[in-house]
Motif scaffolding. Structure first.
Motif, mmCIF file in Angstrom:
data_model
loop_
_atom_site.group_PDB
_atom_site.id
_atom_site.type_symbol
_atom_site.label_atom_id
_atom_site.label_comp_id
_atom_site.label_asym_id
_atom_site.label_seq_id
_atom_site.Cartn_x
_atom_site.Cartn_y
_atom_site.Cartn_z
ATOM 1 N N THR A 266 0.819 -1.229 0.000
ATOM 2 C CA THR A 266 0.000 0.000 0.000
ATOM 3 C C THR A 266 0.843 1.265 0.000
ATOM 4 O O THR A 266 0.322 2.362 -0.195
ATOM 5 N N GLY A 267 2.151 1.122 0.264
ATOM 6 C CA GLY A 267 3.023 2.289 0.316
ATOM 7 C C GLY A 267 2.833 3.125 1.562
ATOM 8 O O GLY A 267 3.092 4.331 1.549
ATOM 9 N N THR A 268 2.378 2.497 2.643
ATOM 10 C CA THR A 268 2.131 3.227 3.892
ATOM 11 C C THR A 268 3.038 2.698 5.002
ATOM 12 O O THR A 268 3.592 1.612 4.916
ATOM 13 N N GLU A 269 3.140 3.493 6.060
ATOM 14 C CA GLU A 269 3.967 3.152 7.207
ATOM 15 C C GLU A 269 3.180 3.494 8.464
ATOM 16 O O GLU A 269 2.670 4.602 8.600
ATOM 17 N N TYR A 270 3.074 2.558 9.400
ATOM 18 C CA TYR A 270 2.225 2.786 10.565
ATOM 19 C C TYR A 270 2.613 1.842 11.700
ATOM 20 O O TYR A 270 3.292 0.838 11.489
ATOM 21 N N PHE A 271 2.175 2.177 12.912
ATOM 22 C CA PHE A 271 2.396 1.310 14.064
ATOM 23 C C PHE A 271 1.318 0.230 14.094
ATOM 24 O O PHE A 271 0.154 0.495 13.800
ATOM 25 N N THR A 272 1.723 -0.965 14.445
ATOM 26 C CA THR A 272 0.771 -2.078 14.525
ATOM 27 C C THR A 272 1.287 -3.095 15.532
ATOM 28 O O THR A 272 2.366 -2.926 16.116
ATOM 29 N N THR A 273 0.510 -4.147 15.739
ATOM 30 C CA THR A 273 0.940 -5.243 16.596
ATOM 31 C C THR A 273 1.289 -6.443 15.734
ATOM 32 O O THR A 273 0.880 -6.543 14.565
ATOM 33 N N ARG A 274 1.992 -7.380 16.317
ATOM 34 C CA ARG A 274 2.387 -8.587 15.607
ATOM 35 C C ARG A 274 1.165 -9.354 15.106
ATOM 36 O O ARG A 274 1.113 -9.776 13.936
ATOM 37 N N GLU A 275 0.152 -9.519 15.952
ATOM 38 C CA GLU A 275 -1.020 -10.307 15.576
ATOM 39 C C GLU A 275 -1.818 -9.646 14.458
ATOM 40 O O GLU A 275 -2.281 -10.319 13.520
ATOM 41 N N LYS A 276 -1.970 -8.333 14.519
ATOM 42 C CA LYS A 276 -2.698 -7.627 13.449
ATOM 43 C C LYS A 276 -1.956 -7.757 12.124
ATOM 44 O O LYS A 276 -2.578 -7.969 11.068
ATOM 45 N N ALA A 277 -0.640 -7.611 12.167
ATOM 46 C CA ALA A 277 0.155 -7.712 10.937
ATOM 47 C C ALA A 277 0.084 -9.119 10.360
ATOM 48 O O ALA A 277 -0.047 -9.304 9.136
ATOM 49 N N LEU A 278 0.166 -10.134 11.231
ATOM 50 C CA LEU A 278 0.096 -11.516 10.758
ATOM 51 C C LEU A 278 -1.278 -11.834 10.169
ATOM 52 O O LEU A 278 -1.389 -12.521 9.146
ATOM 53 N N ASP A 279 -2.349 -11.325 10.793
ATOM 54 C CA ASP A 279 -3.708 -11.537 10.265
ATOM 55 C C ASP A 279 -3.838 -10.937 8.867
ATOM 56 O O ASP A 279 -4.421 -11.556 7.959
ATOM 57 N N ARG A 282 -1.874 -13.102 6.343
ATOM 58 C CA ARG A 282 -2.550 -14.365 6.023
ATOM 59 C C ARG A 282 -3.708 -14.144 5.058
ATOM 60 O O ARG A 282 -3.927 -14.943 4.137
ATOM 61 N N SER A 283 -4.447 -13.050 5.256
ATOM 62 C CA SER A 283 -5.624 -12.793 4.417
ATOM 63 C C SER A 283 -5.248 -12.401 2.995
ATOM 64 O O SER A 283 -6.060 -12.541 2.079
ATOM 65 N N ARG A 284 -4.014 -11.904 2.799
ATOM 66 C CA ARG A 284 -3.616 -11.421 1.472
ATOM 67 C C ARG A 284 -2.428 -12.192 0.899
ATOM 68 O O ARG A 284 -1.822 -11.743 -0.079
ATOM 69 N N GLN A 285 -2.089 -13.297 1.525
ATOM 70 C CA GLN A 285 -0.988 -14.150 1.067
ATOM 71 C C GLN A 285 0.314 -13.360 0.922
ATOM 72 O O GLN A 285 1.039 -13.466 -0.062
ATOM 73 N N LEU A 286 0.589 -12.589 1.965
ATOM 74 C CA LEU A 286 1.828 -11.817 2.036
ATOM 75 C C LEU A 286 2.645 -12.321 3.224
ATOM 76 O O LEU A 286 2.242 -13.244 3.916
ATOM 77 N N SER A 287 3.771 -11.689 3.464
ATOM 78 C CA SER A 287 4.641 -12.089 4.578
ATOM 79 C C SER A 287 4.951 -10.888 5.464
ATOM 80 O O SER A 287 5.129 -9.769 4.977
ATOM 81 N N LEU A 288 5.010 -11.169 6.758
ATOM 82 C CA LEU A 288 5.543 -10.200 7.713
ATOM 83 C C LEU A 288 7.034 -10.487 7.824
ATOM 84 O O LEU A 288 7.436 -11.611 8.145
ATOM 85 N N ILE A 289 7.852 -9.480 7.549
ATOM 86 C CA ILE A 289 9.292 -9.688 7.431
ATOM 87 C C ILE A 289 10.028 -8.708 8.345
ATOM 88 O O ILE A 289 9.760 -7.503 8.311
ATOM 89 N N GLN A 290 10.928 -9.230 9.145
ATOM 90 C CA GLN A 290 11.797 -8.382 9.966
ATOM 91 C C GLN A 290 13.205 -8.436 9.418
ATOM 92 O O GLN A 290 13.806 -9.506 9.304
ATOM 93 N N ASP A 291 13.730 -7.256 9.057
ATOM 94 C CA ASP A 291 15.098 -7.128 8.570
ATOM 95 C C ASP A 291 15.850 -6.263 9.567
ATOM 96 O O ASP A 291 15.769 -5.042 9.526
ATOM 97 N N LYS A 292 16.514 -6.905 10.515
ATOM 98 C CA LYS A 292 17.190 -6.225 11.628
ATOM 99 C C LYS A 292 16.162 -5.412 12.420
ATOM 100 O O LYS A 292 15.277 -5.972 13.020
#
Length: 533
Positions: A266-279, A282-292
């Motif tokens: 979406t080209g956006t940046e925002y605060f979220t929680t781990r569970e919200k990001a994972l949900d 999962r719904s959009r077949q994407l990945s939550l990725i941590q790079d450092k």
């Protein structure tokens, strides 16, 4: 406990302990009259061709080249990639390109999709810093070979023109009318007088009697004498790029509870929680990725590919600059660090340059946390709390990351990333790892979060970097150069010729002992522990 207000951390060393061999020349006065200079820069060939295809006047073409040079330089020095968005405020455009004049060529660059804008603007308030629009070069124009291009401009100070273009810095990433309050609240400069060759100058803010300009010139002169092997550098870079992605944390492996995430879809940046990001993933077949310390929502293969291409483009830009002897050195006004061609370069590429020039790197182990431990001791917290004493001892011995790794069952790299997250993240940052740290060092974590809560989330890391610069640039670097020794500062380390390493080690140990700073130095795996007075 007292409020977290910055104090001077250092005392004066004895005058007889300072180097007196070779006097470094004082800066010469220059005329304030503007002169026209030619500025050489390295840019992707596709980008240059796209600007030439616009068929603008010479003046407008020069302005376009200057703008893409500023954006690329900022992206490289601040983000180590050419494709990063960099904030440029309206005030900065007015200062750099003369009021609304910039709109003509900026609109043309955006219309031709040469420059992209995120169109995000948030005015500042009494409680929150404003956010200006950010710009980047279209990533599609970054691939391929790099070429040298020249443009002309008028400038007051000609010192940098003889070496290479140094873009003006943008210190106000906001267009709000709240600039003064923001600037005042983030001002932590606290000069400390240091005796050098029998006289005093102010160090710590990069603007003392000696000034930053001569530091920059000395760095560039030493960069000029090194040998650079472009083909060998790029071969090493490609080898490293092929293995990128192995250290990423994906989906369930991300353990941090809350964080700021970049949603690349979406080209956006925002605060979220781990569970919200994972949900969402999962719904959009994407990945939550941590790079450092950074978090992304994206397609994993796409992010890895973008990371590889960005790294290689970065290395091509850096290599082209070195190959064409286009050197820069710039004192960062935010943290007073002295940035140059080799400070932001990949460690794999730097290793190649060190081997080709018989250089060794003398490094202050866990430097910023050693400075923080010293800070806490000067505030009297060492005597009050057992966990502070343990933290101080780990930092002074250079074993902080190793000891944390042992206790939390992490390797040294992960332990270092954990401590860096603690230093750079908001005080609102929460993760299981931070809770583990709080169990080990409750008063240390409270001290860090308390300083951030009072002065802003970015203030703690900036303060440590300023004190690091005070030590390495305003004190040690000048003393080393007065001995006539080749030396390139690299934030918390020095690159020196192997034959001079012993002399530099002795100088560093003497200085640290003179101010009572207990720490550990590393040179090619060999550790030197510096004890207090």
């Amino acid at each position: 406990m007292e409020n977290y207000i910055h104090k001077n951390l250092y005392v004066l060393p004895d005058a007889q302990n300072t180097a007196k061999a070779t006097k470094v020349p004082e800066p010469t006065k220059t005329s304030k009259a503007k002169i026209k200079v030619e500025v050489d820069l390295v840019l992707p060939k596709k980008l240059v061709e796209a600007i030439e295809a616009m068929v603008l006047s010479n003046i407008m073409t020069n302005k376009c080249l200057k703008l893409v040079d500023i954006i690329s330089h900022k992206a490289m020095t601040e983000h180590r990639t050419l494709s990063a968005f960099v904030p440029l405020s309206k005030n900065y455009f007015n200062k750099t390109f003369n009021h609304d004049y910039y709109n003509d060529f900026l609109k043309a660059l955006k219309h031709r999709k040469i420059i992209e804008c995120d169109e995000r603007y948030e005015p500042g308030t009494s409680k929150r810093k404003g956010e200006c629009k950010s710009y980047r070069i279209n990533p599609e124009l970054l691939a391929g070979e790099f070429v040298i291009v020249t443009y002309k401009e008028k400038r007051k100070d000609s010192i940098n023109a003889s070496w290479n273009h140094l873009p003006q810095r943008d210190d106000s990433n906001t267009d709000s009318n709240n600039d003064k309050e923001i600037e005042d609240s983030n001002s932590y400069s606290s000069p400390v007088p240091i005796p050098i060759s029998g006289r005093f100058f102010k160090g710590g803010d990069g603007k003392g009697l000696f000034g930053s300009r001569i530091y920059e010139e000395m760095v560039i002169k030493d960069l000029c004498v090194l040998s650079y092997q472009p083909e060998r550098i790029m071969a090493i870079a490609k080898q490293h790029a092929a293995g990128m992605g192995a250290d990423l944390l994906v989906d369930e492996d991300v353990l941090t509870w809350s964080f700021e995430v970049v949603n690349n879809i979406t080209g956006t940046e925002y605060f979220t929680t781990r569970e919200k990001a994972l949900d969402l993933c999962r719904s959009r077949q994407l990945s939550l990725i941590q790079d450092k310390r950074k978090f992304y929502i994206d397609d994993l293969d796409s992010l890895i590919n973008e990371k590889q291409m960005g790294f290689l483009d970065c290395c091509k830009w850096q290599t082209a600059m070195l190959e064409n002897r286009m050197f820069y050195a710039d004192r960062n006004e935010t943290n007073n660090r002295l940035d140059h061609n080799l400070t932001g370069i990949s460690r794999h590429v730097l290793k190649t340059i060190k081997e080709d020039n018989d250089l060794v790197e003398i490094d202050l182990k866990n430097s910023q946390f050693a400075i923080h431990a010293f800070w806490m001791k000067r505030e009297g917290l060492y005597e009050l709390y057992q966990d502070v004493r343990k933290y101080y001892q780990f930092c002074a011995s250079g074993m902080l990351y190793d000891e944390i790794g042992k206790r939390l069952n992490l390797d040294r790299k992960d332990a270092k990333d954990l401590m860096m997250a603690l230093a750079f993240a908001s005080f609102k940052y929460h993760s299981p790892q931070k809770e583990w740290l709080k169990e080990m060092f409750p008063n240390v974590v409270n001290h860090i979060d308390g300083f951030k809560r009072t002065n802003g989330s970015e203030a703690f890391a900036v303060e440590l970097q300023k004190q690091e610069s005070n030590i390495f640039i305003d004190n040690l670097y000048r003393s080393i150069k007065e001995l006539g020794i080749f030396c390139l500062p690299k934030h918390d380390s020095f690159l020196v010729k192997r034959q001079d390493a012993g002399v530099v080690i002795d100088l560093l140990q003497a200085f640290f002992q003179s101010i009572g700073f207990e720490c550990a130095l590393d040179i090619e795996g060999k550790k030197y522990v510096v004890h207090g007075k």
